[in-house]
Design an enzyme around this catalytic site. Structure first.
Site, short mmCIF file in Angstrom:
data_model
loop_
_atom_site.label_atom_id
_atom_site.label_comp_id
_atom_site.label_asym_id
_atom_site.label_seq_id
_atom_site.Cartn_x
_atom_site.Cartn_y
_atom_site.Cartn_z
CB SER A 137 -1.04 -0.01 1.31
OG SER A 137 -1.48 1.34 1.32
CE1 TYR A 150 -3.92 -2.49 5.13
CE2 TYR A 150 -3.12 -0.35 4.62
CZ TYR A 150 -3.71 -1.46 4.26
OH TYR A 150 -3.81 -1.78 2.95
CB ALA A 152 3.22 -1.48 11.79
N1 LIG Z 1 -8.71 -0.56 -1.50
C1 LIG Z 1 -7.76 0.18 -1.03
O1 LIG Z 1 -8.03 1.37 -1.02
C2 LIG Z 1 -6.35 -0.40 -1.00
C3 LIG Z 1 -5.39 0.44 -0.91
C4 LIG Z 1 -4.03 -0.02 -0.65
C5 LIG Z 1 -3.91 -1.28 -0.68
N2 LIG Z 1 -4.62 -2.23 -0.57
C6 LIG Z 1 -4.48 -3.73 -0.49
O2 LIG Z 1 -4.80 -4.34 -1.65
C7 LIG Z 1 -5.29 -5.67 -1.09
C8 LIG Z 1 -6.53 -6.23 -1.80
O3 LIG Z 1 -7.51 -5.30 -1.26
P1 LIG Z 1 -8.83 -4.82 -1.73
O4 LIG Z 1 -9.27 -3.50 -1.88
O5 LIG Z 1 -9.36 -5.65 -3.06
O6 LIG Z 1 -9.82 -5.42 -0.31
P2 LIG Z 1 -11.13 -6.29 -0.50
O7 LIG Z 1 -12.24 -5.74 -1.70
O8 LIG Z 1 -11.58 -6.24 0.98
O9 LIG Z 1 -10.87 -7.66 -0.81
C9 LIG Z 1 -10.02 -8.63 -0.01
C10 LIG Z 1 -9.87 -9.90 -0.56
O10 LIG Z 1 -8.94 -10.78 0.27
C11 LIG Z 1 -9.96 -11.78 0.70
N3 LIG Z 1 -9.39 -12.24 2.27
C12 LIG Z 1 -9.70 -11.44 3.23
N4 LIG Z 1 -9.19 -12.27 4.20
C13 LIG Z 1 -8.89 -13.13 3.83
C14 LIG Z 1 -8.52 -14.46 4.59
N5 LIG Z 1 -8.31 -14.33 5.66
N6 LIG Z 1 -7.99 -15.53 3.76
C15 LIG Z 1 -8.12 -15.38 2.35
N7 LIG Z 1 -8.82 -14.47 1.76
C16 LIG Z 1 -8.96 -13.48 2.26
C17 LIG Z 1 -11.31 -11.31 0.41
O11 LIG Z 1 -12.20 -12.45 0.04
P3 LIG Z 1 -12.99 -13.22 1.18
O12 LIG Z 1 -13.61 -12.43 2.24
O13 LIG Z 1 -13.92 -14.15 0.40
O14 LIG Z 1 -12.01 -13.98 1.91
C18 LIG Z 1 -11.15 -10.67 -0.79
O15 LIG Z 1 -11.09 -11.42 -1.95
C19 LIG Z 1 -5.01 -5.72 0.20
O16 LIG Z 1 -3.82 -6.29 0.59
C20 LIG Z 1 -5.15 -4.08 0.87
O17 LIG Z 1 -4.26 -4.20 2.06
C21 LIG Z 1 -6.03 -1.79 -0.72
#
Ligand SMILES: NC(=O)c1ccc[n+]([C@@H]2O[C@H](COP(=O)([O-])OP(=O)(O)OC[C@H]3O[C@@H](n4cnc5c(N)ncnc54)[C@H](OP(=O)(O)O)[C@@H]3O)[C@@H](O)[C@H]2O)c1
Length: 265
Positions: A137, A150, A152
């Site tokens: 991120s 987060y 960290a």
């Molecule tokens: N959105 C943002 O603004 C943003 C910004 C910077 C970085 N990120 C990073 O991008 C990545 C993806 O985020 P996103 O925005 O796509 O979030 P999201 O829409 O909440 O999707 C998260 C994904 O991870 C899966 N997941 C969560 N906990 C899990 C577990 N314990 N085991 C297996 N799968 C799990 C969820 O599926 P299930 O619930 O079906 O398990 C879902 O497919 C993350 O690492 C996040 O930190 C996001």
């Protein structure tokens, strides 16, 4: 890396950035194995991606991680790219956060990716190369005070990739870190605790889509990049933090003071 015919294991692929990335990898001709907890959503993504291997489960569980790698190898016989994408946030001041939740976040954001890397590397070494992609991120490059714990975890993930890159170079295994800014997914709603403060929440309209973020990730793999910051504007924040840390603190403090942590209208 030319993705055509390559085998990609992607976590967090049932929704958000991961689901969008699965589709783009599939379009590039990659063979996919995908992991997440929501069976129905994951099965839909797997079907859309030409019958990808779908492993349902929580990747903080060792048996699920092993199953993910074993089923990938059983179906395709190799593993070329591991994408550690699954992650979660929390919007609670560090000095009063529930430590069980903090540990849970480290399990998902830091330890699960590292353990998957340990399972994937022997297969990549056997194949003479590969790539590890960690979705970190902007918060892994610049500490964000409304997001301390987060931040960290994401700094840890960035540091892991930056050092692994050197460790793994002799084996032809590359490491890419992806640092998104605000992406319009369910991420904020799915946080373990707290909610983004109003002012941050309202910035969501300036965020990029999951598809834009996923396209940058896949481009990063194809171009063998070390780091992808998306949107690129995010690159401007890091020099401020590195070369003018007091100015960076001052700027972040101004934003932080204007926030009402944990409240949302
Ligand atoms: N959105 C943002 O603004 C943003 C910004 C910077 C970085 N990120 C990073 O991008 C990545 C993806 O985020 P996103 O925005 O796509 O979030 P999201 O829409 O909440 O999707 C998260 C994904 O991870 C899966 N997941 C969560 N906990 C899990 C577990 N314990 N085991 C297996 N799968 C799990 C969820 O599926 P299930 O619930 O079906 O398990 C879902 O497919 C993350 O690492 C996040 O930190 C996001």
């Amino acid at each position: 890396m030319d993705l055509n015919g390559k085998v990609v294991l992607l976590t967090g692929a049932s929704d958000g950035i991961g689901a969008a990335a699965a589709w783009i990898f599939h379009q590039r001709g990659a063979k996919l194995a995908i992991v997440a907890r929501s069976a129905d959503k994951l099965a839909r993504v797997a079907a859309e991606c030409g019958g990808a291997v779908a492993v349902t489960g929580d990747i903080t569980n060792d048996a699920v991680r092993r199953r993910a790698v074993e089923e990938t190898i059983a179906r395709y016989g190799r593993l070329d790219v591991l994408v550690n994408n699954a992650g979660v946030g929390m919007y609670v001041p560090a000095y009063e956060a529930d430590m069980r939740q903090v540990r849970g976040m480290y399990e998902l954001n830091v330890f699960a990716p590292l353990e998957l890397i340990q399972l994937a590397v022997p297969h990549m070494r056997k194949a003479g190369g590969g790539m590890i992609v960690n979705v970190s991120s902007i918060a892994g490059k610049v500490p964000l005070p409304w997001f301390t714990n987060y931040t960290a975890t994401k700094f840890a993930l960035c540091a892991t990739a930056d050092t692994l890159r050197v460790e793994l170079k002799p084996f032809g295994i590359k490491c890419l870190t992806v640092c998104p800014g605000y992406v319009k997914t369910g991420f904020q709603d799915n946080s373990l605790a707290g909610r983004p403060p109003d002012r941050l929440w309202s910035m969501k309209k300036f965020g990029i889509t999951a598809e834009q973020c996923a396209a940058a990730l896949v481009r990063g793999v194809e171009k063998d990049k070390r780091t992808v910051v998306v949107p690129r504007l995010g690159w401007l924040l890091q020099p401020l933090y590195i070369f003018a840390p007091r100015a960076s603190d001052w700027y972040l403090e101004r934003i932080y003071r204007g926030l009402k942590m944990g409240q949302r209208s």
